[in-house]
Design an enzyme around this catalytic site. Structure first.
Site, short mmCIF file in Angstrom:
data_model
loop_
_atom_site.label_atom_id
_atom_site.label_comp_id
_atom_site.label_asym_id
_atom_site.label_seq_id
_atom_site.Cartn_x
_atom_site.Cartn_y
_atom_site.Cartn_z
N ILE A 83 0.87 -1.17 0.00
CA ILE A 83 0.00 0.00 0.00
C ILE A 83 0.91 1.22 0.00
CG2 ILE A 83 -1.83 1.24 1.22
CD1 ILE A 83 -2.50 -1.50 2.60
N GLU A 84 1.01 1.88 -1.15
CA GLU A 84 1.93 3.01 -1.29
C GLU A 84 1.24 4.31 -0.85
OE1 GLU A 84 3.49 2.76 -5.30
OE2 GLU A 84 4.67 0.98 -4.75
N ASN A 85 2.06 5.38 -0.82
CA ASN A 85 1.57 6.66 -0.33
C ASN A 85 2.26 7.79 -1.10
OD1 ASN A 85 1.51 9.08 1.71
ND2 ASN A 85 0.07 7.58 2.51
N ALA A 86 1.55 8.89 -1.29
CA ALA A 86 2.13 10.06 -1.97
C ALA A 86 3.38 10.54 -1.24
CB ALA A 86 1.09 11.17 -2.06
N CYS B 188 4.94 -2.57 2.81
CA CYS B 188 5.06 -3.77 1.97
C CYS B 188 3.89 -4.73 2.21
CB CYS B 188 6.35 -4.52 2.29
SG CYS B 188 7.86 -3.69 1.78
N GLU C 110 4.05 -7.98 2.75
CA GLU C 110 4.31 -8.94 3.83
C GLU C 110 3.94 -8.35 5.18
OE1 GLU C 110 6.26 -7.91 1.42
OE2 GLU C 110 7.79 -9.36 0.87
N CYS D 230 11.80 -7.85 1.44
CA CYS D 230 12.83 -6.87 1.80
C CYS D 230 13.34 -7.15 3.21
CB CYS D 230 12.29 -5.45 1.68
SG CYS D 230 11.30 -4.92 3.09
N CYS E 221 10.89 -6.50 6.17
CA CYS E 221 9.86 -7.55 6.29
C CYS E 221 10.45 -8.82 6.88
CB CYS E 221 9.22 -7.82 4.94
SG CYS E 221 8.16 -6.45 4.39
N1 THU Z 1 7.48 -4.26 -1.79
C1 THU Z 1 6.77 -5.15 -1.04
O1 THU Z 1 5.54 -5.05 -0.92
N2 THU Z 1 7.44 -6.17 -0.44
C2 THU Z 1 8.80 -6.34 -0.50
O2 THU Z 1 9.34 -7.18 0.22
C3 THU Z 1 9.59 -5.54 -1.44
C4 THU Z 1 8.91 -4.32 -1.96
C5 THU Z 1 6.76 -3.13 -2.42
C6 THU Z 1 7.04 -1.80 -1.79
C7 THU Z 1 6.68 -0.85 -2.91
O3 THU Z 1 5.29 -0.59 -2.86
C8 THU Z 1 6.98 -1.66 -4.18
O4 THU Z 1 7.11 -3.01 -3.78
C9 THU Z 1 8.24 -1.23 -4.90
O5 THU Z 1 9.32 -1.22 -4.03
#
Ligand code: THU
Length: 142
Positions: free
Chosen positions: A49-52, A59, A61, A96, A99
């Site tokens: 779930i990203e954000n501005a 992430c 996970e 990552c 996580c």
């Molecule tokens: N991302 C994850 O959801 N999990 C990970 O372990 C690696 C990266 C997401 C974060 C971001 O929204 C997108 O992947 C690009 O980095």
């Protein structure tokens, strides 16, 4: 959804792949989904779930873990993860470092299984210990 130990790799991978569309990733366009198996057999799905304000994003996970822990779960057996540009899981998507550390809080490093899934159905399997060796955990603090 509840699943047994034997079928967990394939079932968790299917669940994660089926959840890729639910990611909120308007900035990177990189969708990630995770299906987390709790000790009692319950499966929790998480998406990135990203954000501005970029660092405020989270992430897939961790979304899955925080949903589960908020639901009262404390021990976990396995997680499947998939991801890719525009929701196409053409390659494996490893978790990552942050996580991996969150997994360490609630999982036995030698036992917890991490399944990386591609959309063709290929799955790679690791333990948390393999992906986070010589780790720091709750046992060090308590
Ligand atoms: N991302 C994850 O959801 N999990 C990970 O372990 C690696 C990266 C997401 C974060 C971001 O929204 C997108 O992947 C690009 O980095």
């Amino acid at each position: 959804m509840k699943i047994s130990k034997d079928e967990r790799g394939v079932k968790l991978a299917q669940a994660a792949l089926g959840a890729l569309a639910a990611s909120y990733a308007p900035y990177s366009h990189f969708h990630v989904a995770a299906a987390l198996l709790a000790e009692d057999g319950t499966v929790y799905i998480g998406n990135n779930i990203e954000n501005a304000s970029y660092p405020a994003g989270v992430c897939a996970e961790r979304t899955a873990f925080f949903k589960a822990v908020g639901d009262g779960q404390r021990r976990f057996l396995a997680i499947a993860i998939c991801g890719g540009k525009d929701g196409k899981a053409e390659d494996y998507c490893p978790p990552c470092g942050i996580c991996r550390q969150v997994m360490r809080e609630f999982c036995d490093p030698a036992e917890f299984k991490i399944f990386l899934a591609k959309q063709e159905g290929e799955i790679r399997e690791y333990t948390l210990e393999e992906l986070l060796p010589v780790s720091f955990g709750p046992d060090h603090v308590g």
